[in-house]
Each structure stands twice: as structure tokens, then as C-alpha cells.
Scaffold this active site. Sequence first.
Site, PDB file in Angstrom:
ATOM      1  N   HIS A   1      37.520  45.309  43.936  1.00 26.56           N
ATOM      2  CA  HIS A   1      38.457  46.385  43.572  1.00 26.56           C
ATOM      3  C   HIS A   1      37.836  47.220  42.461  1.00 26.56           C
ATOM      4  CE1 HIS A   1      42.219  48.359  42.481  1.00 26.56           C
ATOM      5  NE2 HIS A   1      42.690  47.923  43.636  1.00 26.56           N
TER       6      HIS A   1
ATOM      7  N   ASP B   1      44.724  43.250  50.016  1.00 27.48           N
ATOM      8  CA  ASP B   1      44.574  43.257  51.484  1.00 27.48           C
ATOM      9  C   ASP B   1      44.074  41.949  52.069  1.00 27.48           C
ATOM     10  OD1 ASP B   1      43.550  46.616  51.041  1.00 27.48           O
ATOM     11  OD2 ASP B   1      45.399  45.930  52.009  1.00 27.48           O
TER      12      ASP B   1
ATOM     13  N   HIS C   1      39.977  51.282  51.938  1.00 29.72           N
ATOM     14  CA  HIS C   1      41.267  51.426  51.229  1.00 29.72           C
ATOM     15  C   HIS C   1      42.316  50.646  52.038  1.00 29.72           C
ATOM     16  CE1 HIS C   1      44.258  53.089  48.646  1.00 29.72           C
ATOM     17  NE2 HIS C   1      44.219  54.370  48.980  1.00 29.72           N
TER      18      HIS C   1
HETATM   19  C1  SDX Z   1      42.944  48.921  48.231  1.00 29.85           C
HETATM   20  O1  SDX Z   1      42.226  51.722  44.254  1.00 29.85           O
HETATM   21  C2  SDX Z   1      43.285  51.037  44.561  1.00 29.85           C
HETATM   22  O2  SDX Z   1      44.105  50.783  43.732  1.00 29.85           O
HETATM   23  C3  SDX Z   1      43.375  50.593  46.023  1.00 29.85           C
HETATM   24  C4  SDX Z   1      44.474  49.621  46.350  1.00 29.85           C
HETATM   25  C5  SDX Z   1      45.844  50.274  46.235  1.00 29.85           C
HETATM   26  O3  SDX Z   1      46.825  49.534  46.077  1.00 29.85           O
HETATM   27  O4  SDX Z   1      45.922  51.518  46.451  1.00 29.85           O
HETATM   28  O5  SDX Z   1      44.413  48.498  45.505  1.00 29.85           O
HETATM   29  C6  SDX Z   1      44.363  49.145  47.810  1.00 29.85           C
HETATM   30  O6  SDX Z   1      42.350  49.811  48.792  1.00 29.85           O
HETATM   31  C7  SDX Z   1      42.287  47.603  47.911  1.00 29.85           C
HETATM   32  C8  SDX Z   1      40.772  47.569  48.304  1.00 29.85           C
HETATM   33  C9  SDX Z   1      40.675  47.262  49.798  1.00 29.85           C
HETATM   34  N1  SDX Z   1      39.294  47.407  50.256  1.00 29.85           N
HETATM   35  C10 SDX Z   1      38.546  46.329  50.622  1.00 29.85           C
HETATM   36  O7  SDX Z   1      38.934  45.156  50.542  1.00 29.85           O
HETATM   37  C11 SDX Z   1      37.198  46.682  51.201  1.00 29.85           C
HETATM   38  C12 SDX Z   1      36.124  45.755  50.606  1.00 29.85           C
HETATM   39  N2  SDX Z   1      35.998  46.105  49.190  1.00 29.85           N
HETATM   40  C13 SDX Z   1      34.941  47.053  48.856  1.00 29.85           C
HETATM   41  O8  SDX Z   1      34.539  47.952  49.808  1.00 29.85           O
HETATM   42  C14 SDX Z   1      34.989  47.498  47.397  1.00 29.85           C
HETATM   43  O9  SDX Z   1      35.159  46.376  46.642  1.00 29.85           O
HETATM   44  C15 SDX Z   1      36.013  48.544  46.995  1.00 29.85           C
HETATM   45  C16 SDX Z   1      35.963  49.748  47.880  1.00 29.85           C
HETATM   46  C17 SDX Z   1      37.403  47.980  47.028  1.00 29.85           C
HETATM   47  C18 SDX Z   1      35.690  48.957  45.554  1.00 29.85           C
HETATM   48  O10 SDX Z   1      34.483  49.594  45.593  1.00 29.85           O
HETATM   49  P1  SDX Z   1      33.694  50.016  44.258  1.00 29.85           P
HETATM   50  O11 SDX Z   1      34.530  49.839  43.049  1.00 29.85           O
HETATM   51  O12 SDX Z   1      33.113  51.354  44.530  1.00 29.85           O
HETATM   52  O13 SDX Z   1      32.586  48.921  44.170  1.00 29.85           O
HETATM   53  P2  SDX Z   1      31.173  49.098  44.809  1.00 29.85           P
HETATM   54  O14 SDX Z   1      31.319  49.430  46.258  1.00 29.85           O
HETATM   55  O15 SDX Z   1      30.387  50.008  43.938  1.00 29.85           O
HETATM   56  O16 SDX Z   1      30.582  47.617  44.710  1.00 29.85           O
HETATM   57  C19 SDX Z   1      30.022  47.162  43.493  1.00 29.85           C
HETATM   58  C20 SDX Z   1      29.079  46.056  43.942  1.00 29.85           C
HETATM   59  C21 SDX Z   1      28.057  46.499  45.005  1.00 29.85           C
HETATM   60  O17 SDX Z   1      26.959  45.597  44.928  1.00 29.85           O
HETATM   61  P3  SDX Z   1      25.603  46.092  44.149  1.00 29.85           P
HETATM   62  O18 SDX Z   1      25.317  47.512  44.574  1.00 29.85           O
HETATM   63  O19 SDX Z   1      25.972  45.957  42.683  1.00 29.85           O
HETATM   64  O20 SDX Z   1      24.553  45.126  44.588  1.00 29.85           O
HETATM   65  O21 SDX Z   1      29.836  45.009  44.562  1.00 29.85           O
HETATM   66  C22 SDX Z   1      29.465  44.897  45.932  1.00 29.85           C
HETATM   67  C23 SDX Z   1      28.765  46.203  46.305  1.00 29.85           C
HETATM   68  O22 SDX Z   1      27.857  45.965  47.367  1.00 29.85           O
HETATM   69  N3  SDX Z   1      30.728  44.742  46.670  1.00 29.85           N
HETATM   70  C24 SDX Z   1      30.907  43.906  47.666  1.00 29.85           C
HETATM   71  C25 SDX Z   1      32.260  44.050  48.002  1.00 29.85           C
HETATM   72  N4  SDX Z   1      32.850  44.967  47.223  1.00 29.85           N
HETATM   73  C26 SDX Z   1      31.883  45.409  46.396  1.00 29.85           C
HETATM   74  N5  SDX Z   1      30.059  43.056  48.301  1.00 29.85           N
HETATM   75  C27 SDX Z   1      30.584  42.329  49.296  1.00 29.85           C
HETATM   76  N6  SDX Z   1      31.883  42.395  49.673  1.00 29.85           N
HETATM   77  C28 SDX Z   1      32.746  43.248  49.049  1.00 29.85           C
HETATM   78  N7  SDX Z   1      34.010  43.319  49.427  1.00 29.85           N
END
Ligand code: SDX
Length: 441
Positions: free
Chosen positions: A306, A362, A267
Site C-alpha cells: 500500500h 483487498d 487499485h
Molecule cells: C487499494 O491508495 C489507497 O488508499 C487505495 C485503497 C483504497 O481504499 O482506496 O487502499 C485500495 O487500492 C489497495 C491496494 C490494492 N492493490 C494491490 O493489492 C495490488 C498489489 N499492490 C501493489 O501493486 C502496490 O503495493 C500498490 C499499488 C498498492 C502500491 O504501490 P506503490 O506504493 O507505488 O509501491 P511500488 O509499486 O513503488 O512498490 C514498492 C516496492 C517495489 O519493489 P522495488 O522496486 O523496491 O524492488 O515494493 C514492490 C515493488 O515491486 N511491491 C510489491 C508489491 N507491491 C509493491 N512486490 C510484490 N507484490 C506486491 N504486491
Amino acid sequence: MANDTLTITDNRTGKQIEVPITHGSIPTSALRQFTVDENDPGLLTYDPALTNTASCKSKITYIDGDRGILRYRGYDIETLAEKSNFLETAYLIVKGELPDEERLKAWNHNITMHTMVHESINKFMDGFRYDAHPMGILMGTIAALSTFYPDAKDVQDLQSRRLQTRRLIGKMPTLAAFAYRHLRGLPLVYPRNELSYTGNFLRMLFKMASDYTPNPVIERALDILFILHADHEQNCSTNAVRAVGSSMVDPYSAVAAGIGALYGPRHGGANEAVVRMLEKIGSVDNIPKAIESFKSGEERLMGFGHRIYKSYDPRGKIIKKLAYEVFEVTGKNPLIDIALELERIALQDDYFLKRKLYPNVDFYTGIIYQAIGFPETMFPVLFAIPRTAGWLAQWAESIRDPEQRITRPRQLYLGEAPREYVALTKRPEPLEREDQVAEDI
Ligand code: SDX
């Protein structure tokens, strides 16, 4: 016109019900009507992480994840970033309308009059280790603030909610700056109310032996960044604030829970993780290898992806442009070249495109914060300060909502069936289980 209902049939019994569709949703409590016998409590929905569940009705923030739209109270984020300032945007988010001149003046005065903190806060600020993470310090001091304002427990009283809202928005920058000064071993710098919200914050952070005048470019850049971070509907930390607030605890305790949720690397902690990731990559030549580690799942491309945005995060576009305005003053942060090349390569790679993984808010912020002179551990703190306005607006909306009660989700119990207690001397070897607690208790 087809009526706005959903007909659901339980094929186990043939029972059929018709449920109303309102605002694109159905009341899942209707599913409790589906039972197979008199002992059956009825059907639940199963939605881990609430990926497809609306937990509330809200009028504050609208996001269209496919079209990359973000609006606070109906105003596009691009317009607010260009024409507004953080305190005016905070008023809009909290009150629902842009203020007129008189109300804005009163709001600014009311926030400014609450920038000081009780002197006792400074004493226990000293209790933290020299290298304590400032998000941990902030979470602790905000929770402790609840002990200074017992009147805050009266969450049903409008005037009390308004007073705590002003106090929290006013005091967040002071506590954040105090945490930073503690890490640096520097004397605390007290607020100066003639300065702007971000100007005052910058002075409390960076004033050294002589006085400090904030650079107007940096002051405005931080103000825009605060606008962009002010709210984001039902994200993880806002959900935490609403859930904790639903117990009718004071807002300081609820906001402290929000800070805890925001702290996590998935997050708000992602902005800190992005810069550490870019520093580890070290040069554009190492990007292909890094991309492979992201695609293999060995590491995550922090700042990408996201839950809602399945296109470019509109905030990311503004922040990327803002970086160059800041670099005019601070000098270019070389990490931006790695970030731009990483984005270019990732957005050509099917792994990211198929999963609709784009830069989020971010991805570029940490590069700016580092250029301004913040240490990485302060980056999530810079997220928490403006998000306090959103958390408090969401909290107050939840308190006022007659449909809201204490948040208490259900579960699907997959544990043991009833079993008899066995005396210690008669117990067999414990079974190996996947959720086995560590052997060396
Ligand atoms: C914020 O919710 C909000 O609105 C948050 C926010 C706000 O203003 O409050 O916007 C602020 O928190 C932004 C997000 C910051 N976090 C990151 O940048 C961390 C990296 N991102 C991920 O961890 C992820 O994308 C999330 C946590 C942001 C979202 O997670 P989801 O929706 O649960 O997606 P997921 O983890 O289920 O991923 C779906 C797929 C998976 O692959 P498969 O299982 O389909 O093979 O996408 C892949 C994940 O492995 N994946 C990534 C990835 N994010 C998702 N692979 C590599 N790098 C990534 N960053």
C-alpha cells in the site's frame, strides 16, 4: 520555540527564501522565486504519482500508515464497523457528524427514495455484451445518468449537490445489481424500499423464481464491508473524482471517472486479481514457488502492499475475522487456507518485510465475496458502491474549497528542441527511439 519556517537557498545564485510550514507542508509555489535569469520561469517540484504531494486540505478521512490507523471524521474504523451501519457511516462521511435519530431517518428515506432508475437505463443495459465486465457497465451507466439530470451541472448549488449525492448513493446498488443480472441473463429485479440498503441490494442480485429474504448474517457482513470501503482519503480514484470534478462537470461524470480509476488491478480491481492469483496457486504446496515469482518481480502478490500503510491495513484485520462469520452461513471457502499460509510465509520473508508489504483491504475481501456467490468480476463493483459516498464527500469538499481551482499539473519538458519542417521527399530514415510508435501504423 523555533519558528515554523523553512529557509531554502538556491546555490546557483545564493538567493535565500524563508517559507512558512503549515500542517507539515510548505507552499511549493514559493519555489518559483528561484530563477537564474529573466527568462527562467522559476523552480517546479517533480513528484511523479504525487507520492509526496498534498493536493488538497481535507477533514474527511485520516490515515496513519505506520500505526495502521483509519478514521472517518475522527471515528476509528473499528468502532464504526462494530457499532454503525453503512448508511449512517455514509451520512457521517458526507455531512461530517453522526446523525441524530430524526436526521438518520430522513437520510435513510432520502436515499431509499432514489433507488429506482429511469427505464431507459434498462434499454441500454441490454446493449452490453453478455460477458461485459460489470465495472465497464457501471462506469458507462453512471456516466449516462448525467444525461438524465441536466440540473446536476449546477455544482455550485448546495441543494443540487445534496440531491445528486442522494441519487448516486441510492442508485449505485440498483445499477450494480442490474449489471449482474444482465451477465446472468436474468430479469432485472427492482428495488424494495422496505429492505435495508444491503438487504435490498442482495435481493436485487439473487432473487430467483420465488421471493428472496436476505440472510441477516450476509446482510450485516456486506454492510460492514461497505463501511470499510466507504472512503480512504486521496487514493487514486478519489484523486480522479476531484480532478475531473475540478472542471466543474456534473458529479455523475466525475464519479464515472472514479469508477474507471478504481477498476484497475493496482487499485480496486485488486480484490478480483487476488482470487484469480489464489486459484492459480491452487494449493499451499505451490506457495513457495509463487513467492519466488513475486520476489523476482515476474508477478505481484496482489492484495499486498500500500502507498500509505506500511503496516497491516486495519481494514484487512476486520475483514479476515468477518470471513469466518460468513463461512458459518456459506461454508468455508478453501482459498482462505492458501491466503492465510501465503500471508504467514510472506510476513516472514525479508523481501516483503523490507518493503513493508502487508495485506491490504483487498487481500481477503474476494474470498468472502466468492463464498457469498459473487463472480470475480463483481468484486470491484462491490468496492465502487460504498466508495461512492466517499467520492461524493470529497468532491463536494473540493467544490466548496476556495483554494481549489481546475487541476492542471505542470511537466518537465525533455523533448526536442525547435526544428524545421522537412518536405516528405527529403526526409531521412526515421531514428529508432525508445518511445517509437509501432512500425505498422
Ligand atoms: C487499494 O491508495 C489507497 O488508499 C487505495 C485503497 C483504497 O481504499 O482506496 O487502499 C485500495 O487500492 C489497495 C491496494 C490494492 N492493490 C494491490 O493489492 C495490488 C498489489 N499492490 C501493489 O501493486 C502496490 O503495493 C500498490 C499499488 C498498492 C502500491 O504501490 P506503490 O506504493 O507505488 O509501491 P511500488 O509499486 O513503488 O512498490 C514498492 C516496492 C517495489 O519493489 P522495488 O522496486 O523496491 O524492488 O515494493 C514492490 C515493488 O515491486 N511491491 C510489491 C508489491 N507491491 C509493491 N512486490 C510484490 N507484490 C506486491 N504486491
